[in-house]
Structures are given as structure tokens and as C-alpha cells.
Write an enzyme that holds these catalytic residues in place. Sequence first.
Site, PDB file in Angstrom:
ATOM      1  N   ASP A  38      85.484   2.158 130.354  1.00 24.80           N
ATOM      2  CA  ASP A  38      86.610   1.240 130.620  1.00 24.80           C
ATOM      3  C   ASP A  38      87.339   1.444 131.960  1.00 24.80           C
ATOM      4  O   ASP A  38      87.612   2.574 132.335  1.00 24.80           O
ATOM      5  CB  ASP A  38      87.714   1.403 129.563  1.00 24.80           C
ATOM      6  CG  ASP A  38      87.196   1.564 128.170  1.00 24.80           C
ATOM      7  OD1 ASP A  38      86.014   1.329 127.934  1.00 24.80           O
ATOM      8  OD2 ASP A  38      88.004   1.950 127.303  1.00 24.80           O
ATOM      9  N   GLN A  54      87.430   5.366 132.984  1.00 27.12           N
ATOM     10  CA  GLN A  54      86.921   6.408 132.095  1.00 27.12           C
ATOM     11  C   GLN A  54      85.703   7.037 132.773  1.00 27.12           C
ATOM     12  O   GLN A  54      84.743   6.330 133.117  1.00 27.12           O
ATOM     13  CB  GLN A  54      86.531   5.797 130.741  1.00 27.12           C
ATOM     14  CG  GLN A  54      87.703   5.422 129.873  1.00 27.12           C
ATOM     15  CD  GLN A  54      88.379   6.653 129.297  1.00 27.12           C
ATOM     16  OE1 GLN A  54      87.915   7.248 128.356  1.00 27.12           O
ATOM     17  NE2 GLN A  54      89.505   7.038 129.896  1.00 27.12           N
ATOM     18  N   TRP A  62      78.525   9.833 127.939  1.00 31.42           N
ATOM     19  CA  TRP A  62      79.943   9.874 127.596  1.00 31.42           C
ATOM     20  C   TRP A  62      80.345  11.318 127.236  1.00 31.42           C
ATOM     21  O   TRP A  62      79.601  12.016 126.547  1.00 31.42           O
ATOM     22  CB  TRP A  62      80.196   8.939 126.406  1.00 31.42           C
ATOM     23  CG  TRP A  62      81.643   8.797 126.045  1.00 31.42           C
ATOM     24  CD1 TRP A  62      82.506   7.873 126.522  1.00 31.42           C
ATOM     25  CD2 TRP A  62      82.388   9.605 125.118  1.00 31.42           C
ATOM     26  NE1 TRP A  62      83.752   8.048 125.962  1.00 31.42           N
ATOM     27  CE2 TRP A  62      83.704   9.107 125.096  1.00 31.42           C
ATOM     28  CE3 TRP A  62      82.078  10.707 124.324  1.00 31.42           C
ATOM     29  CZ2 TRP A  62      84.717   9.653 124.306  1.00 31.42           C
ATOM     30  CZ3 TRP A  62      83.076  11.267 123.532  1.00 31.42           C
ATOM     31  CH2 TRP A  62      84.376  10.737 123.531  1.00 31.42           C
ATOM     32  N   GLU A 217      90.195  -2.353 120.005  1.00 33.70           N
ATOM     33  CA  GLU A 217      90.485  -1.367 121.061  1.00 33.70           C
ATOM     34  C   GLU A 217      91.055  -2.091 122.276  1.00 33.70           C
ATOM     35  O   GLU A 217      90.970  -3.311 122.388  1.00 33.70           O
ATOM     36  CB  GLU A 217      89.194  -0.657 121.501  1.00 33.70           C
ATOM     37  CG  GLU A 217      88.431   0.037 120.406  1.00 33.70           C
ATOM     38  CD  GLU A 217      87.184   0.756 120.921  1.00 33.70           C
ATOM     39  OE1 GLU A 217      87.019   1.930 120.585  1.00 33.70           O
ATOM     40  OE2 GLU A 217      86.374   0.147 121.648  1.00 33.70           O
TER      41      GLU A 217
HETATM   42  C1  FRU Z   1      86.633   1.650 124.545  1.00 33.44           C
HETATM   43  C2  FRU Z   1      87.021   3.075 124.204  1.00 33.44           C
HETATM   44  C3  FRU Z   1      88.512   3.188 124.115  1.00 33.44           C
HETATM   45  C4  FRU Z   1      88.726   4.650 124.385  1.00 33.44           C
HETATM   46  C5  FRU Z   1      87.673   4.938 125.419  1.00 33.44           C
HETATM   47  C6  FRU Z   1      87.090   6.319 125.348  1.00 33.44           C
HETATM   48  O1  FRU Z   1      85.479   1.499 125.268  1.00 33.44           O
HETATM   49  O2  FRU Z   1      86.391   3.447 123.005  1.00 33.44           O
HETATM   50  O3  FRU Z   1      89.051   2.756 122.892  1.00 33.44           O
HETATM   51  O4  FRU Z   1      90.009   4.932 124.859  1.00 33.44           O
HETATM   52  O5  FRU Z   1      86.640   3.993 125.220  1.00 33.44           O
HETATM   53  O6  FRU Z   1      86.230   6.568 126.411  1.00 33.44           O
END
Ligand code: FRU
Length: 503
Positions: A38, A54, A62, A217
Site C-alpha cells: 500500500d 509499505q 511481505w 481495509e
Molecule cells: C492492505 C494491508 C493493510 C495493512 C497492510 C500491511 O494491503 O493488509 O490493511 O495495514 O496491508 O502491510
Amino acid sequence: MRRFLLFLVLVVMTGLRAATDEYRPLYHFSPKQNWTNDPNGLIFFRGDYNLFFQFNPFGDKWGHMSWGHAVSRDLIRWNELPVALHEEHGIMMFTGSTVFDEKNTSGLCNAGGCLVAIYTGHTPETKTSPALQTQNIADSNDGGRTWTKYSGNPVLNLHLTDFRDPKVFWSRAGDEWVMAVSLPNDHKVSFYGSKDLKSWKHLSDFGPAGATGGQWECPEIFELPVDLDTSQRKRFVLKVGLNPGSPQGGSGEQYFIGDFDGTRFKNGNPPGLTLLTDHGKDCYCALTFYNLPAGQETIMMGWMDNWDYAAELPTSPWRGQMTIPRTVGLRTTPAGVRLVQAPIPNLQKLRTEHIHFAGRSATALNQMLARSSIGASQTYEIESTVESGEASDAEWRVLVGSGSYTAIGYSHASKSIFVDRTRSGEVGFSPKFPTRTAARVQLDGGRLQFRILVDRNSVEVFSQNGEITLTNLVFPPRNAAGIELLSPDGAPIQADIWKLELK
Ligand code: FRU
């Protein structure tokens, strides 16, 4: 012998690198290396568009979520800076927003105000305790380069495992800061108010409404005029991500249009109505830039990806990228007021080689396209109107190679605009990737209008003057150089095709 082997390994590695690096977009943001999802804390400040995102500083999957940072003066060329906010003490930096605290309401600023980031701190679960998500703040007195996490964090703790993605804005109606934050499993956006960004009181909850697949989200809320008419009452757009289980599969986003009175968001449409911000597979967790100069149109940007296959994308050494920044507005349509999107005007400055066509023969246009070198660049833009009527199909094929292409068209059987990437090139890395996404449409007088952005590994479609967008990643062969139009003989065609280059 050992040296020779080492040499061989290096040659193979360089080859692999070249083979994957070719997908790196030219005019879309992607980090130089590692994982991103994000966009976070988008804010315009003293001439810079700040994009936080992110980011995993340690790899292309991730994990160890931190806020990466890039700045731009034109929203096209990005200068990637060191990581702005790191995971610390086992607490990851999840998604959030940034405000300019001009009046030092937080007491954290030097003279002239400071930037305050509001983010979710995520503590992963252990054998003895479940995961914890809380809301936290950090301040920056140097325009977002360096940050200090607030010693009184967290500022909001409901002791929940799922409670995240705060979007904070200054509410004129409430005369205070307001936070929209997600209760993902309840399909609710909670609103909180604060005078100082440190102590928050609950105001109201919105939801469930519209689509409720998966978790909610990344809430986002912003105010827009209708039909660019500033004399009319403005409306609020509340946007929320759905993952997984969006109508297109995996991650997707919906929006509501209504009013925010300082306490509560009131949906102006029936609660069952689902409106999607994008009908493709790859636009998620979009945010708008905060603190734009008065009079500038609102600009929104999303993560161009989908949790369905984000970890499998065949790119290296980076993984993940952003959509083109889009100006957003509200337009009155026969179906009601709807969100409309267009690529930011700056993109037009990238236009170089150009083909203009006005006529009734797709064959003649295709001959012109075959003679040009625009297709081979894999970075181009198409603007077209085809008047083929509602009873016929029409279709652009882009990134056409031997046996591969991405199709963007209108199907009269389903009365919809579609993007088909089932034959787009490399599609086998995930069974959820080869898809055909579509949106139902009422063609205006039989006129099919497209603006299509191609940037090596993506096709972004803005149709019917921005009322429908479809954003999709693609991984074509390097030699996929063709562009073709399929349309019925005699149908009037207007088309402009430009190569896009960073000059
Ligand atoms: C959405 C999400 C958010 C969270 C982030 C974690 O893509 O799941 O809700 O804050 O990614 O990386």
C-alpha cells in the site's frame, strides 16, 4: 575451473536479472528493490509530493513492514529516499496517513508546524498472545525525511487483533482532527475525533454496507465538488478496500458517496448499492494526497497489485508498484453521481512520437501502427473513440507478440467493457492471474471511448471519460511490439497514439 564456474554463475545471474528487470515500469513508481504494498501517508508539502509506502527493507516478500519514502515534483519522476519509519521493538509499521499540523495542535512541532504520521502498529502473534493492532503517531520537523515516534504511543488501543489503517483529516464541520479507521472483520469504518492527535474519542461507526467480502481495509475519506461546480454543496467520498472476496476476485475497492457532518458519515445511496473504484484486478488501498494547494484537483494513487498473487509476481529485484496518480472528481450520470478518474495532466508531457487517425477503416489504422516504432517501446498511450454501436464488438490489442496480447474492448453480448489478459504473456505464476475483468456499461450513443496507458507491465484503462477504470498488471514478452484495433468495417474511428518517454 572454480573461476570459470563463478564466471558462469555470474553470466547466468546477469541474464536472469535482465530478463526480469525488463518489466520495471518507466513512468509508474516502483522501489529499486524489495517488496512494497500500500501507499501510505501521501502528502504534498513545500513543493514535494511525498509517497510513503509499505516496504520490506530486507527482502522481496511481505515482512518487517516499514514506511519506504519517495518524493516527486511532478508525480512521474520519483526520487527514492532512505526508509522513513522502521519496524522497531517487534512492532511493524502498517498503513496510515500523514497530516500537516500547521498550528502545532499536537505540541510536537517546531515553529511553522510539522508533519504528523498516524499509523497502525502491528505486533505479530506469539505462542502466548494474539496479534495486536493499535494506532500510533510520529512527527517530522524536516518535511518527512526523519521521524520521531511519540513516546506516549499507542494513542488508540482497543486491544484488538484487527483494527487498522487510520486516515486522518481536519474536519471543518467538527472543528477537530477526524480519524477513519477500519474494523476489518465487522465491515465497519470507525470515526474518532481529536483536538491534538494524541487523545481520541469515538464518534460513530459506518457499515456494513455495499460489498462485504473478506475484510474491510484501508479506509479513505475526502470531499469533492459535483461536476466541478464549486457553487454546489460538496460531497464526501468514503472508499474502503475489500480483501479477499472483492467482486473481481482477491483485493478490490468500493466507495460510498454521502455527507460527513463532523461526527457521522451518511451514505447518500441505498445501503445495498456497491460502487467499485476500479474494475480491474490491480488497484488496491488507494489514498489521496493530503494538503494539496487550494484549487488543485484531488489526486489518488493505489497499489497496483492484488493479494491473490502479489508474492508470486515474476519481477526482480523489486516486487510491487503504484498506479498512475489520478485526478478524481464526481460526475452526475444517468445512474446517479459517480466517481470519475483521469491520469494526472503531467503525464501528457511524456508524449513524443505520435500517430493521429480519423477514418472508417481499422485496417488502414493498423497499417500505420505496424510501420511505427511506438508499439516496440511498450510505453505508450492510446486515446480513441470508436462509433461501432451497441450491437457490435470492438477491441484494442496491445503488447501483441507472437501468440500473445492483452485485449481491451467492448462486448455487445454482455454489454460490458473488458480487459482480457489470459494470453498476455507470462501468466502461469499463479492460477489467479490469467483473468478477464469487465464492467457493465451503457454506451453513450454507441460511442466507445478509451484512454489506455501501457507501461511495460501494466495496462490501465480509463473508459467513457473516466467513469470506468480497469487496472491490470501484465507480463508480456520483450518482443511484444504490436498494437491493433479490431472494429467493424465502416465504423467511425478517431485515434491518437503516443509513445511516452522520460525526457
Ligand atoms: C492492505 C494491508 C493493510 C495493512 C497492510 C500491511 O494491503 O493488509 O490493511 O495495514 O496491508 O502491510
